[in-house]
Write an enzyme that holds these catalytic residues in place. Structure first.
Site, PDB file in Angstrom:
ATOM      1  N   ALA A 164      28.823  61.164  30.633  1.00 49.51           N
ATOM      2  CA  ALA A 164      30.138  61.176  31.270  1.00 49.51           C
ATOM      3  C   ALA A 164      30.660  59.752  31.323  1.00 49.51           C
ATOM      4  O   ALA A 164      29.904  58.801  31.131  1.00 49.51           O
ATOM      5  CB  ALA A 164      30.029  61.732  32.687  1.00 49.51           C
ATOM      6  N   GLU A 192      33.431  57.129  33.538  1.00 49.96           N
ATOM      7  CA  GLU A 192      34.158  57.015  34.795  1.00 49.96           C
ATOM      8  C   GLU A 192      35.580  56.493  34.702  1.00 49.96           C
ATOM      9  O   GLU A 192      36.084  55.924  35.672  1.00 49.96           O
ATOM     10  CB  GLU A 192      33.369  56.081  35.714  1.00 49.96           C
ATOM     11  CG  GLU A 192      33.360  54.588  35.286  1.00 49.96           C
ATOM     12  CD  GLU A 192      32.190  54.167  34.417  1.00 49.96           C
ATOM     13  OE1 GLU A 192      31.625  55.038  33.741  1.00 49.96           O
ATOM     14  OE2 GLU A 192      31.842  52.979  34.418  1.00 49.96           O
ATOM     15  N   GLU A 197      29.725  59.328  38.620  1.00 50.86           N
ATOM     16  CA  GLU A 197      31.007  58.836  38.077  1.00 50.86           C
ATOM     17  C   GLU A 197      31.999  58.521  39.198  1.00 50.86           C
ATOM     18  O   GLU A 197      32.765  57.574  39.096  1.00 50.86           O
ATOM     19  CB  GLU A 197      31.612  59.853  37.092  1.00 50.86           C
ATOM     20  CG  GLU A 197      30.718  60.234  35.903  1.00 50.86           C
ATOM     21  CD  GLU A 197      30.085  59.048  35.179  1.00 50.86           C
ATOM     22  OE1 GLU A 197      30.689  57.958  35.197  1.00 50.86           O
ATOM     23  OE2 GLU A 197      28.976  59.202  34.627  1.00 50.86           O
ATOM     24  N   HIS A 206      31.456  55.173  40.707  1.00 54.39           N
ATOM     25  CA  HIS A 206      32.058  54.092  39.918  1.00 54.39           C
ATOM     26  C   HIS A 206      33.517  53.837  40.297  1.00 54.39           C
ATOM     27  O   HIS A 206      34.025  52.745  40.041  1.00 54.39           O
ATOM     28  CB  HIS A 206      32.042  54.451  38.427  1.00 54.39           C
ATOM     29  CG  HIS A 206      30.734  54.208  37.743  1.00 54.39           C
ATOM     30  ND1 HIS A 206      30.019  53.047  37.878  1.00 54.39           N
ATOM     31  CD2 HIS A 206      30.034  54.977  36.863  1.00 54.39           C
ATOM     32  CE1 HIS A 206      28.925  53.121  37.111  1.00 54.39           C
ATOM     33  NE2 HIS A 206      28.911  54.285  36.502  1.00 54.39           N
ATOM     34  N   GLU A 233      25.904  50.314  36.944  1.00 55.20           N
ATOM     35  CA  GLU A 233      25.085  51.495  36.646  1.00 55.20           C
ATOM     36  C   GLU A 233      23.935  51.691  37.645  1.00 55.20           C
ATOM     37  O   GLU A 233      23.625  52.811  38.033  1.00 55.20           O
ATOM     38  CB  GLU A 233      24.570  51.436  35.207  1.00 55.20           C
ATOM     39  CG  GLU A 233      25.681  51.432  34.150  1.00 55.20           C
ATOM     40  CD  GLU A 233      26.644  52.608  34.285  1.00 55.20           C
ATOM     41  OE1 GLU A 233      26.348  53.551  35.035  1.00 55.20           O
ATOM     42  OE2 GLU A 233      27.702  52.564  33.638  1.00 55.20           O
TER      43      GLU A 233
HETATM   44  N1  BES Z   1      29.545  54.249  32.314  1.00 51.64           N
HETATM   45  C1  BES Z   1      28.685  55.274  31.873  1.00 51.64           C
HETATM   46  C2  BES Z   1      29.085  55.864  30.543  1.00 51.64           C
HETATM   47  C3  BES Z   1      28.640  55.059  29.346  1.00 51.64           C
HETATM   48  C4  BES Z   1      27.325  55.087  28.939  1.00 51.64           C
HETATM   49  C5  BES Z   1      29.537  54.322  28.630  1.00 51.64           C
HETATM   50  C6  BES Z   1      26.917  54.356  27.860  1.00 51.64           C
HETATM   51  C7  BES Z   1      29.144  53.596  27.546  1.00 51.64           C
HETATM   52  C8  BES Z   1      27.835  53.610  27.142  1.00 51.64           C
HETATM   53  C9  BES Z   1      28.658  56.418  32.872  1.00 51.64           C
HETATM   54  O1  BES Z   1      28.987  56.074  34.161  1.00 51.64           O
HETATM   55  C10 BES Z   1      27.237  56.887  32.934  1.00 51.64           C
HETATM   56  O2  BES Z   1      26.428  56.160  33.427  1.00 51.64           O
HETATM   57  N2  BES Z   1      26.948  58.073  32.423  1.00 51.64           N
HETATM   58  C11 BES Z   1      25.605  58.579  32.363  1.00 51.64           C
HETATM   59  C12 BES Z   1      25.415  59.727  33.289  1.00 51.64           C
HETATM   60  C13 BES Z   1      24.889  59.295  34.609  1.00 51.64           C
HETATM   61  C14 BES Z   1      24.788  60.441  35.560  1.00 51.64           C
HETATM   62  C15 BES Z   1      23.544  58.621  34.520  1.00 51.64           C
HETATM   63  C16 BES Z   1      25.349  59.025  30.963  1.00 51.64           C
HETATM   64  O3  BES Z   1      26.300  59.032  30.183  1.00 51.64           O
HETATM   65  O4  BES Z   1      24.219  59.345  30.636  1.00 51.64           O
HETATM   66 ZN    ZN Z   2      27.510  55.023  35.166  1.00 58.14          ZN
END
Ligand code: BES
Ligand code: ZN
Length: 885
Positions: free
Chosen positions: A279, A281, A315, A318, A337
């Site tokens: 996902a 944010e 999300e 964030h 993160e």
């Molecule tokens: N900001 C990240 C999305 C992201 C991940 C963008 C890698 C660019 C590269 C988002 O907030 C995120 O951390 N998503 C996780 C899910 C979360 C519940 C751990 C994901 O995509 O696995």
């Molecule tokens: Zn994240």
């Protein structure tokens, strides 16, 4: 442009700050049929230093050089400067515009027109596909983090260049068009509509978003009237209900926790059929994989539900931690993160206390410890010199170690103090950027503790300590050294917040271990006299790292370890501590600091275990032991599997195959994992029952005989019995895959297919995931081979590397192919073979992962050698396999 002048802008990690953006006015016109887009930006920039150049990011865009101009009317008379020359530097992903004279200091407007392609790479401005009334359609979606806004419009694409965004979209009139802010104006012109969105507050480019496609939605409001919507494929709106409820409650919760309300007038959450991450944010427009947003009452499992809740909570965290307060540079990515990960547990715990989510948090720490036990790990605060290095740090260090050290600090400072400090940090840095030390500063001020010094030892150096504890005479001796899975200790040292309890959870002590070793008088420090001799008394035990809130491992002296085994059997210890003792022991064993027989003996103490998180870890440890035993002691494998079956059978029988009326969420998840384990270890009764239930399911997808929580178990069980001469189970699963339109079902099947022991079938599966039937976002789930399939997978990876590299090479998914296929090996020769293969094929985006995977192979190889030297392994395994429970 003169070469020398251009040279100064090349190879720089960061853009020059001579001109900075204040406001973007962006117009985008996507063409969903031809997969192209046109756009124009007008960027208000503040010129801060004398220069005739403007340097900003752009990549994969065709820029019309004649459109590039700079205009001001600062003095009342309008000045328009057309660019003399415009250069796009591919490698540096920058656009350099040279103007005929120095730009006037102060604010002016830079305008640029450009064109691009709606790509298939799930980044930048890309296309995703879906079916509507049997017809295949395109949608246009953005994914900009970490550094791909530059693929959609020229911009200062670094988190510290915050500006406001005013977006206008020109799209086919029948489609829904979304962006960060609400639409304020919509003009229809035949088949085209022009939608203008309200100007955003200041934000970073990586959070800008646009989605254009056909959707249904559900809507609700928070207590202070913020409109929240979930958008999903037409006809699936009801699957958005659960996420919508979680979002509304979570927004209210965070408003209280951070003491600042959500800062935008609306929040949209959209399910995107093709999505690289889980996902994203984007401010006010969060995008998700379908599996992370949609929940189907009939066909989703409890684990799917939990995933949706934690991803939504992550999300939304964030929106404060990341979007309102943003990291100054990617070195501080972990602030985003690590925090969002930690806070998502806080939210999930408040919404669903029965999930005991803090117990499950230990899965995060374990994965953090696992990666950080490698010499090829990296510090939480990691240097970033090129955009191509950013993708790889979205890893277990930034997320899981990050979240774990935050948890450690919170438990050291106390939750109230911690929350107060966070609220004042958010207030102080709202609408701006922060570094790691800024957070420590606020926490230090609020708590009066030396937070900066304490935390630097955890975020500026890689690795973590193992604390050895022994009773010597009347004393308790503590000693820290760096723990490395490769065996020999590293030379790191930490300030370790130690907690321990002695004989009961009431008798709890804490100290900061600031030096290498410390000796404590047991009577003075613990308030009870424990001495070497008294350890024969059964009631006596000492547990360090109470509730596992610290990011370190513990090694107990032999007597203390024996006492803890007893305390586990006597049920004196909490689930978190039972988890921790097992997990530390496993790590010690893998690092060859402890024989396998000790670990197996300890595992025997868990035969009456009923707690989900503990059993789940016991199961995953037993998978890893079975894998290593296949190399180290194949002749013992059957007995080993029998021992594991014995361990799990008691709780599996208690839970049965069918859900019980009103049973807990954790029991529902546990049932699936236990049955999967029994199937994996070849328990024939389980395999037969699975086949019977799968047959019922094939005849009727709504049969009560195969509820979603046990489907994966049944799929794995069936695949374990499939072979080239009996393919029917495999073919049935493929049919279910093709017929379902639920993403979670597809993923469940993909994750089971390659567990087949027959290498020919495994190869078929691996080729299937490269076919057009599997979305490229999902392919990686199909690479989960069993031990029998690893050689096939390696050959397949080599044979298909060019294709894999071309298809996934520009994102972070490529790293998963490498680590999944390489890490299961356990010989020095194989490590060499892998290195040789990649010697001419490596690139920055996989360099770190490749080194880590090869290191894992070395660790496994050493472990094999150590196990082969064990004297009593065969007898112990034999005894454990035949012990009556
Ligand atoms: N900001 C990240 C999305 C992201 C991940 C963008 C890698 C660019 C590269 C988002 O907030 C995120 O951390 N998503 C996780 C899910 C979360 C519940 C751990 C994901 O995509 O696995
Ligand atoms: Zn994240």
């Amino acid at each position: 442009m003169e070469k020398k002048q251009l040279e100064q802008f090349k190879g720089q990690a960061r853009l020059p700050k001579s001109a900075v953006p204040k406001r973007y006015d962006i117009k985008l016109k996507p063409d969903l049929v031809n997969c192209k887009f046109e756009g124009a930006v007008e960027i208000s920039v503040d010129v801060l230093a004398d220069t005739s150049f403007i340097v900003l990011n752009a990549a994969d865009l065709v820029v019309d050089p004649k459109s590039v101009r700079f205009s001001t009317d600062q003095t009342g008379s309008k000045l328009v400067l057309e660019a003399l020359e415009v250069e796009l530097l591919g490698e540096d992903e920058i656009l350099v515009a040279e103007f005929p004279r120095n730009l006037p200091l102060g604010v002016g407007v830079l305008s640029i027109s450009f064109q691009g392609t709606l790509n298939d790479k799930m980044k930048g401005f890309y296309r995703s596909t879906y079916e509507h009334n049997g017809e295949k359609k395109n949608m246009a979606v953005t994914q900009f983090e970490p550094a791909d806004a530059r693929r959609c419009f020229p911009c200062w694409d670094e988190p510290a260049f915050k500006a406001t965004f005013k977006i206008t979209l020109e799209v086919p009139s029948e489609l829904i068009a979304l962006s960060n802010m609400p639409a304020i104006n919509e003009k229809m012109d035949g088949t085209v509509k022009t939608v203008c969105y309200q100007e955003s507050p200041v934000m970073s480019t990586y959070l800008v978003a646009v989605v254009v496609g056909l959707f249904d939605y559900l809507e609700d409001h928070t207590s202070d009237g913020i409109k929240v919507r979930v958008y999903c494929q037409v006809g699936k709106a009801s699957q958005g209900k659960f996420a919508l409820d979680v979002a509304v409650k979570t927004l209210d919760l965070y408003k209280k926790y951070f003491a600042v309300p959500y800062s935008l007038p609306k929040l949209d959450m959209v399910a995107i059929p093709d999505f690289a991450a889980g996902a994203m944010e984007n401010y006010g427009l969060v995008t998700y994989r379908e599996t992370a947003l949609l929940y189907d009452e009939k066909h989703s499992a409890a684990a799917n539900k939990q995933r949706v809740a934690t991803v939504v909570a992550h999300e939304l965290a964030h929106q404060w931690f990341g979007n309102l307060v943003t990291m100054e540079w990617w070195t501080h990515l972990w602030l985003n993160e690590g925090f969002a990960t930690w806070v998502s547990y806080l939210a999930a715990d408040s919404l669903f206390p029965e999930w005991k989510i803090w117990t499950q948090f230990l899965d995060e720490s374990t994965e953090g410890l696992r990666l950080d036990g490698l010499a090829e790990s990296h510090p939480i605060e990691v240097e970033i010199n090129h955009a191509s290095e950013i993708d790889e740090i979205f890893d277990a260090i930034s997320y899981r170690k990050g979240a774990s050290v935050i948890r450690m600090l919170q438990s050291y400072l106390g939750p109230e103090c911690f929350q107060r400090a966070l609220a004042s940090y958010i207030k102080k840095y709202a609408c701006s950027n922060a570094k790691t030390e800024d957070l420590w500063g606020v926490l230090e001020q609020e708590s009066g503790e030396p937070v900066n010094e304490l935390m630097n030892s955890w975020t500026k150096q890689k690795g973590y300590p193992i604390v050895s504890v022994k009773v010597k005479g009347q004393n308790l001796e503590l000693e820290q050294s760096q723990f490395l899975l490769g065996g020999s200790p590293g030379d790191g040292q930490w300030i370790v917040p130690i907690t321990l309890c002695c004989c009961s959870y009431e008798n709890r002590k804490s100290l900061l271990l600031q030096v290498k070793s410390e000796t404590l008088d047991t009577k003075e420090f613990l308030g009870c006299s424990i001495s070497e001799g008294s350890l024969a008394d059964t009631g006596v035990w000492i547990k360090l790292n109470v509730d596992q809130t610290g990011f370190y491992r513990v090694k107990y002296g032999e007597e203390l370890a024996a006492r803890l085994r007893y305390a586990i059997e006597a049920k004196y210890l909490s689930a978190t501590d039972r988890f921790g003792i097992l997990d530390d022991s496993f790590a010690l064993c893998m690092a060859c600091h402890q024989p396998l027989v000790s670990l197996l003996t300890l595992m025997g103490a868990y035969r009456e275990e009923l707690e989900y998180t503990v059993l789940s870890n016991l199961i995953s440890i037993s998978y890893k032991i079975a894998r290593i035993a296949a190399d180290a002691a194949p002749e013992l494998l059957d007995n080993m599997k029998q021992f594991f079956i014995n361990l799990f059978q008691c709780s599996a029988e208690k839970l049965g195959w069918d859900p019980k009326e009103g049973e807990s969420h954790l029991d529902a998840m546990l049932r699936g994992e236990l049955l999967t384990a029994l199937a994996q270890f070849g328990h024939v009764v389980t395999q037969n029952e699975a086949r019977r239930r799968l047959n019922a399911f094939l005849n009727d997808r709504n049969t009560p005989l195969l509820p979603p929580d046990i489907r994966r178990a049944a799929y794995v069980a069936v695949m374990r019995t499939v072979s080239t001469s009996d393919r029917s189970g495999y073919e049935s699963l493929l049919r279910v895959y093709q017929e379902t339109d639920l993403s979670q079902e597809k993923t469940r099947i993909l994750g089971a297919l390659a567990s087949c022991p027959d290498p020919d079938i495994v190869l078929e599966v691996l080729n299937f995931i490269l076919s057009s039937e599997v979305r490229s976002q999902d392919a990686i789930f199909g690479v989960q081979v069993g031990i029998e399939g690893r050689e096939t997978a390696w050959r397949w990876l080599k044979d298909n590397w060019d294709y894999i590299s071309k298809t996934w090479g520009s994102g972070f998914l490529i790293t998963r192919f490498v680590s999944t296929v390489v890490s299961p090996f356990a010989s020095f020769n194989k490590a060499k073979e892998v290195e040789e293969f990649f010697a001419s094929r490596t690139k920055p985006a996989i360099a770190r992962t490749l080194k880590q995977s090869v290191e894992r192979v070395h660790i496994n190889a050493k472990w094999v050698e150590s196990i082969q030297k064990e004297k009593h392994l065969a007898e112990v395994v034999q005894e454990l396999a035949h012990r009556e429970y």
